[in-house]
Enzyme design. Sequence first.
Site, PDB file in Angstrom:
ATOM      1  N   ASP A  33       0.833  -1.211   0.000  1.00 28.39           N
ATOM      2  CA  ASP A  33       0.000   0.000   0.000  1.00 28.39           C
ATOM      3  C   ASP A  33       0.866   1.260   0.000  1.00 28.39           C
ATOM      4  O   ASP A  33       1.996   1.250   0.478  1.00 28.39           O
ATOM      5  CB  ASP A  33      -0.900  -0.023   1.250  1.00 28.39           C
ATOM      6  N   ASN A  61     -11.092  -2.432  -5.105  1.00 26.79           N
ATOM      7  CA  ASN A  61     -10.349  -1.434  -5.883  1.00 26.79           C
ATOM      8  C   ASN A  61     -11.039  -1.031  -7.193  1.00 26.79           C
ATOM      9  O   ASN A  61     -10.650  -0.042  -7.827  1.00 26.79           O
ATOM     10  CB  ASN A  61      -8.911  -1.898  -6.163  1.00 26.79           C
TER      11      ASN A  61
END
Length: 255
Positions: free
Chosen positions: A33, A81
């Site tokens: 991330d 996502n």
Amino acid sequence: MARSLQETHMAGLPQPQVELIPGCPRHVAIIMDGNGRWATQRGRPRLYGHHAGARRVREIVESCPEFGVDYLTIFAFSTENWKRTQVEVAGLMNLFRRYIIKETRALVESGVRVRFIGDRLRLDKKLTAMMSDLEVATQQNSRVNLTIAINYGGRDEVARATRRLAQDVAEGKLSPDAVDEETLPRYLDTHVLPDPDLVIRTSGEARISNFLLWQSAYSEYEFIDTLWPDFTREEFQLLCESFGCRDRRYGGVKA
Ligand code: IPE
Ligand code: IPE
Ligand code: MG
């Protein structure tokens, strides 16, 4: 100085002699991330960060056999996502295709066995064909196992597994009484993998964002501030070393 996997192979040299890390985690899973923030800090579009993030992967994969990590699982795209802009999603899908094209030779030649987890049905057919080809091309490899999670969500995985399990029950192939903690994971995407020993999340967020929900029941966690494009082999090594000092009790008490 570490050589790249490809250089090692091309030079026809034996595998480098390295000392494995004592108590090294056998399976490390990473939530990669922070790519977007890394790019924003540089005044660049988010995709610039994703490309920088993809370039980090090779060094980390290469470190695994040197440290003693047999399985590396990386979270590349979650079932959530898809909520991102069409430009970012399309850019990421394009990046996955480019990654496979660019990295296939090095992965094949350096002994990396690649697997993908996640629901492939929503992915572009060309991409899924490339994913399958890479799995086949590396299926004889055993130096390190790299699993890439694309369109992966832990809840979605458990739901898909349960659907197939229910189908087997309906067809009389499985008795409802036989469904237990051993049976259910055989239906998960990860059925051939051990559970992760260590889960690392970069970028300072202390959450798991739907990653390996079933499998990480007893994993150790490391939440680190480094943004994924800045994550290095050295930091990875420190995390693997400190894992060796952890006292895993699995609900029991020390002898
Ligand atoms: C992780 O980086 C990569 C993906 C989720 C595809 P992010 O894109 O989430 O980066 P941040 O969290 O916005 O910085
Ligand atoms: C998790 O990161 C998914 C991947 C790294 C692929 P996100 O950036 O999507 O997670 P949230 O939205 O911060 O929970
Ligand atoms: Mg993020």
